[in-house]
Design an enzyme around this catalytic site. Structure first.
Site, PDB file in Angstrom:
ATOM      1  CG  ASP A 150     -53.052  -0.084  10.066  1.00 16.40           C
ATOM      2  OD1 ASP A 150     -52.608  -0.919  10.573  1.00 16.40           O
ATOM      3  OD2 ASP A 150     -53.681   0.853   9.046  1.00 16.40           O
ATOM      4  CG  HIS A 167     -58.752  -2.342   7.983  1.00 17.50           C
ATOM      5  ND1 HIS A 167     -58.189  -3.183   7.105  1.00 17.50           N
ATOM      6  CD2 HIS A 167     -57.315  -2.027   8.657  1.00 17.50           C
ATOM      7  CE1 HIS A 167     -57.022  -2.958   7.426  1.00 17.50           C
ATOM      8  NE2 HIS A 167     -56.535  -2.109   7.267  1.00 17.50           N
TER       9      HIS A 167
END
Lengths: 284, 284
Positions: free
Chosen positions: A155, A62
């Protein structure tokens, strides 16, 4: 009792984690969802038996998918996240007070619901007032949008299964169109080490270069992913990810991070020769 | 038949490789030696059941332990390699015509003999006329040497087992003494990810900083090692590994490498925050 989760990184390689407890198992319209607890990694999420994230090392993924583009263009205000139902990408984006809108397009509502219950450390910003969640197919969502976003983050899961359409030319072309004139597209880009992943890596890169004038690839070490060596793609209409890094501006924000820093930012784009050769092949 | 080699990366993590054939198994005075063949990785060597190298990715380790110091001081003429009985480090060193002498000190002759037979791709330069092999304990060998070597490479096993003495203060102090006034010490430095390895990593660093004015740590991705994320230590009396890089000189040699390049050299010293914190703790 010995309880082990095992992922096949190739037909000949297995990675196994001792499991303390299975916290959740569900089957959605799209995939099988499991959440388990391990003494080594904390709570972890798998989709169709493939590792998505663990509490121990999700900060690496992340950090790298969010802070790299944000440090190149700190003026980013409107962000589209495709996939990322675990909320980790949104959590890192929400730390930027200057971001005004985050649209999260996740195909599978059950992933978000399961993560909300068992992975509050990643979902903690999904209720931020700047966040809108759409339970839709990413390709379909982006198709009708023009000149709207400063940043799109893909993502996704792997290039097979529900994430497949997020690795197509049609998708990358639509992302280009949906981005403003100085827009950036970042995507998880698979891995160059085991053959099946290396093929996805090469194919994704060769498709993106058709649309964007600036396309670079950067690396991170994520020990729970196949080979531990993971790639991200940085595609951009205007900004070069290294030359246009705003290191002082980013450091002035004083965001604490476990992995990312602006020295590492400059350097994660310098790849080993064997990886560069895969990319050169894909440019041909 | 299903035949699998399994290494425990921690009590809770296992890495398994499908084995096509066991080529060799022996027990020396010091350790158990196995050489196996896998379709994924080619021939691979384990010592006391721990992975030492595979034909698929040994180039990463050997590139990084040899070319980093050689590109900082291309005038290196006399090198001591401690450990490294597989010959891979010597192979990379022998590519430099300017090196005049390579002393290899390996405690276990059986490792060298087994590798000569089954891993000729790594042992191929052990008969180079500049190479002298000593089957001795590394610590004992280095103890009586002063001001002799330009470069010492510690290509050891882990900090437990036969390699233990190569992680002690006594050893690092003797290496300092054995190096010339512009000497460089490079060692494999374990990994920062799993707790037991991270402790070795931290301890090794805290011991080396006591002796050398310049001590930096650099990274490589080696998928078959625990966590896939491996560290090397660069300790030096005079040269800074980044500021003193002779990129043009090294590139003029036109050595083909699978991993190392001079851009990556500059960058592999930029570490993630969590690794920097471990090193800062060890400096206290």
């Amino acid at each position: 009792m010995e309880l082990w989760y095992t992922e096949e990184h190739s037909d000949n390689v297995r990675f196994s984690i001792r499991v303390d407890k299975q916290l959740y198992s569900g089957k959605s319209e799209f995939q099988r969802i499991d959440i388990l607890y391990s003494n080594e990694f904390g709570t972890f999420l798998t989709l169709d038996s493939l590792m998505m994230l663990t509490e121990k090392d999700e900060f690496i993924y992340h950090d790298m998918i969010v802070h790299v583009p944000m440090a190149v263009n700190p003026a980013i205000k409107k962000v589209l996240v495709i996939g990322g139902g675990d909320g980790g990408t949104v959590r890192e984006l929400a730390r930027y007070k200057t971001i005004e809108q985050i649209d999260l397009v996740e195909i599978d509502e059950m992933v978000v619901e399961a993560c909300r219950k068992y992975l509050p450390t990643t979902t903690c910003s999904l209720d931020d007032e700047r966040v809108n969640i759409y339970y839709e197919d990413g390709l379909r969502f982006v198709r009708h949008i023009e000149n709207e976003y400063d940043l799109i983050i893909v993502d996704s899961t792997d290039s097979f299964g529900p994430g497949e359409s997020l690795f197509t030319k049609a998708f990358y072309g639509n992302c280009y169109k949906a981005l403003k004139e100085d827009g950036i597209l970042v995507n998880q880009h698979e891995s160059p080490y085991y053959a099946a992943y290396a093929n996805s890596f090469k194919r994704a890169h060769s498709r993106i270069v058709e649309f964007f004038p600036i396309t670079k690839v950067y690396e991170a070490h994520i020990p729970t992913y196949p080979s531990g060596y993971w790639m991200f793609g940085f595609a951009s209409k205007k900004y070069d990810p290294v030359e246009d890094l705003k290191a002082d501006e980013w450091n002035a924000l004083k965001l604490e991070t476990g992995y990312y820093n602006t020295d590492l930012h400059r350097n994660c784009f310098s790849l080993p020769n064997y990886v560069k050769r895969i990319l050169e092949d894909s440019d041909e």
